[in-house]
Design an enzyme around this catalytic site. Structure first.
Site, PDB file in Angstrom:
ATOM      1  N   CYS A 107       0.982  -1.556   0.042  1.00 54.22           N
ATOM      2  CA  CYS A 107       0.112   0.050  -0.037  1.00 54.22           C
ATOM      3  C   CYS A 107       0.850   0.997   0.043  1.00 54.22           C
ATOM      4  O   CYS A 107       2.190   1.157   0.389  1.00 54.22           O
ATOM      5  CB  CYS A 107      -0.948  -0.077   0.864  1.00 54.22           C
ATOM      6  SG  CYS A 107      -1.823  -1.299   1.421  1.00 54.22           S
ATOM      7  N   THR A 108       0.203   2.528   0.042  1.00 60.52           N
ATOM      8  CA  THR A 108       0.666   4.096   0.478  1.00 60.52           C
ATOM      9  C   THR A 108      -0.067   4.435   0.766  1.00 60.52           C
ATOM     10  O   THR A 108      -1.468   4.747  -0.213  1.00 60.52           O
ATOM     11  CB  THR A 108       0.827   3.937  -1.425  1.00 60.52           C
ATOM     12  OG1 THR A 108       2.566   3.539  -2.691  1.00 60.52           O
ATOM     13  CG2 THR A 108       2.335   5.144  -1.136  1.00 60.52           C
TER      14      THR A 108
END
Length: 545
Positions: A3-4
């Site tokens: 994820c970011t």
């Protein structure tokens, strides 16, 4: 999960909102369908069992209603991802982060151990449940907390009791604060308050780079942690911080020094807490005493894979939001593979929802690393992992607005599918239902589902990126503009309405947004399909007409 995350403090955002945003990405080779859901109190489980770790927990407290973005397909847990509860508290879980061998040896992850043998026969060994993980956190925490700090406290106590089988970062927000919690080994954790005037970038790597343990053990103004963190670190020799490795930004970040009398002016003529020499001396003493340290050095990693998969994403996000720093060439202060990219920094201007969408859709535009670009070489264009990747499942942007009535304040901006090809749209969080177009995702691929429509658009547009780019940009701008307009009109329409009647009005606004979204998304799919069909390899110039 890969994820970011980006977190934006209220003084760094364009309208005074706290903003928490995260891409939820599927693991390599997987594409996890997502949907929207509102979990009502009567639907919240009273006994919860984790699918991954087989851990069972009783939930005796009365839950609140909350929004979520669960996996659409049954069989491997909820993975509620992100949402708001009725107390106007937001939660996003989780950003998978890194660790190192020293931490994992000192506090091993709590992994599920399957049974061995056959029950009732000699030698049978029963299964041992594992700890908690991304699958579980939102379901176990969000319905029961009334502030971001309470979120840290509740999750921290659960981690201390049950442990975790993975390293994760979790964000909590309310109208005043954002807190970021990072798990450390199986049972330990730290949490830090996001500075009001700053933003934070998190790319799958343990991120916090300055921690005031004295504050965490005392007033907890900006820091919280496991109660035994200091003794555990000392026992296992985990603190790698050297006194003289901190710079001025670290010094002025430390609440540890907040009570001293000012006696020196900075370049702007404003008073500093005390002289720089005194600051450095006090900081060195605090480091030597173990009161402040760098968690990224102690608990995180600087592996070769980080330099391909993680640090370039932080570099690009900060390059976009502080563009006048030196990011490129031999004079650059930081490079895509730098290990010391700051966890938080003050932006050059206030940040918008559109800024969030841009950086979380990024594929290194304007650099030799852009996978769709014409700069660089084939090798540079494939050097680093994009932020806007094919495996984006959903993007949830949790905005809590301080200038409207509390029942209107929580806006959950959403996008499904690969971010370079989708649009971000707003939904009010204070509702009992979500539009069917957003909640009806199943295994069947269908343009009746917003998730699947976005997946189809991305796969088609990617094949002819430059020919389709203008269609995508116009769609994104139109949906964003309509979204802001619908919020403005709905906010105005709700003035004077009794609070009890507001959720129904907001649900109607969400339905209106979904109807517009469906029409525009269908139209975009048609344009992209036409454009990409023109480039099919079996095309021929001669016409039959």
């Amino acid at each position: 999960m890969a994820c970011t995350t980006i977190l934006i403090g209220k003084e760094a955002s364009y309208d005074g909102s706290t903003i928490v945003a995260r891409n939820e990405d599927s693991p390599g080779g997987q594409f996890e369908p997502k949907r929207m859901q509102v979990v009502l109190p009567q639907d919240q489980p009273r006994v919860y069992t984790s699918t991954a770790s087989h851990l069972t927990i009783e939930l005796s407290e009365e839950p609140m209603r909350y929004t979520s973005v669960p996996d659409a397909l049954p069989g491997h847990g909820v993975w509620a991802a992100a949402g708001f509860n009725t107390a106007n508290v937001g939660m996003s879980a989780t950003e998978t982060i890194t660790s190192n061998e020293r931490v994992l040896g000192a506090d091993p992850l709590v992994e599920y151990v399957p049974a061995r043998g056959v029950e009732g026969q000699e030698g049978y060994v029963p299964a041992v449940p594992g700890g908690l993980g991304e699958e579980d956190f939102v379901t176990l925490v969000l319905p029961y907390i009334r502030s971001a700090r309470e979120g840290v406290e509740r999750l921290g106590s659960l981690l201390e009791r049950y442990g975790t089988y993975e390293m994760n970062g979790i964000a909590f927000s309310d109208v005043d604060e954002i807190w970021w919690l990072e798990t450390i080994g199986g049972h330990h954790w730290i949490a830090k308050r996001v500075p009001d005037d700053a933003y934070v970038t998190m790319p799958n790597q343990l991120g916090i780079d300055f921690f005031d343990l004295a504050d965490a053990e005392g007033a907890q103004v900006e820091h919280m942690a496991s109660p035994d963190l200091r003794s555990w670190m000392e026992e296992n020799h985990l603190n790698l911080t050297l006194s003289r490795r901190f710079d001025a930004e670290d010094i002025f970040d430390a609440e540890y020094f907040a009570d001293d009398e000012p006696d020196e002016e900075d370049e702007d003529g404003s008073l500093l807490p005390f002289s720089l020499e005194e600051l450095i001396s006090d900081l060195e003493r605090a480091v030597d005493a173990g009161d402040v340290f760098n968690p990224r050095e102690a608990f995180g990693s600087h592996s070769d894979s980080d330099h391909v998969y993680n640090t370039p994403r932080a570099w690009f996000m900060q390059r976009c939001l502080n563009p006048h720093d030196a990011w490129d060439g031999p004079e650059a202060d930081l490079h895509p593979e730098s290990d010391d990219i700051p966890w938080s920094r003050v932006p050059e201007r206030k940040l918008t929802i559109e800024d969030v969408k841009y950086v979380l859709s990024a594929h290194y535009q304007g650099t030799p690393y852009d996978c769709y670009g014409r700069w660089g070489t084939e090798d540079t264009r494939r050097a680093y992992r994009p932020i806007g990747i094919n495996r984006n499942g959903q993007l949830a942007v949790l905005q809590i607005r301080p200038y409207v009535a509390p029942e209107l304040s929580c806006i959950q901006w959403m996008a499904f599918g690969s971010n370079p090809f989708n649009a971000l749209f707003p939904l009010y969080g204070n509702v009992d239902t979500m539009p069917e177009y957003l909640s009806n995702t199943t295994e069947r691929v269908s343009t009746d589902s917003f998730y699947w429509s976005n997946r189809l658009i991305a796969a088609l547009a990617d094949a002819r990126f430059h020919e389709n780019a203008a269609h995508i940009e116009r769609y994104q701008e139109k949906i964003g503009g309509i979204g802001h307009r619908v919020l403005r009109e709905t906010d105005s329409a709700c003035r004077g309405i009794e609070p009890a009647a507001v959720p129904a009005e907001l649900a109607r606004a969400n339905e209106r947004m979904a109807d517009i979204l469906r029409d525009e998304t269908d139209a975009l799919l048609g344009r992209v399909l036409f454009q990409t069909s023109l480039a099919m390899k079996n095309a021929f110039a001669r016409s039959d007409n």
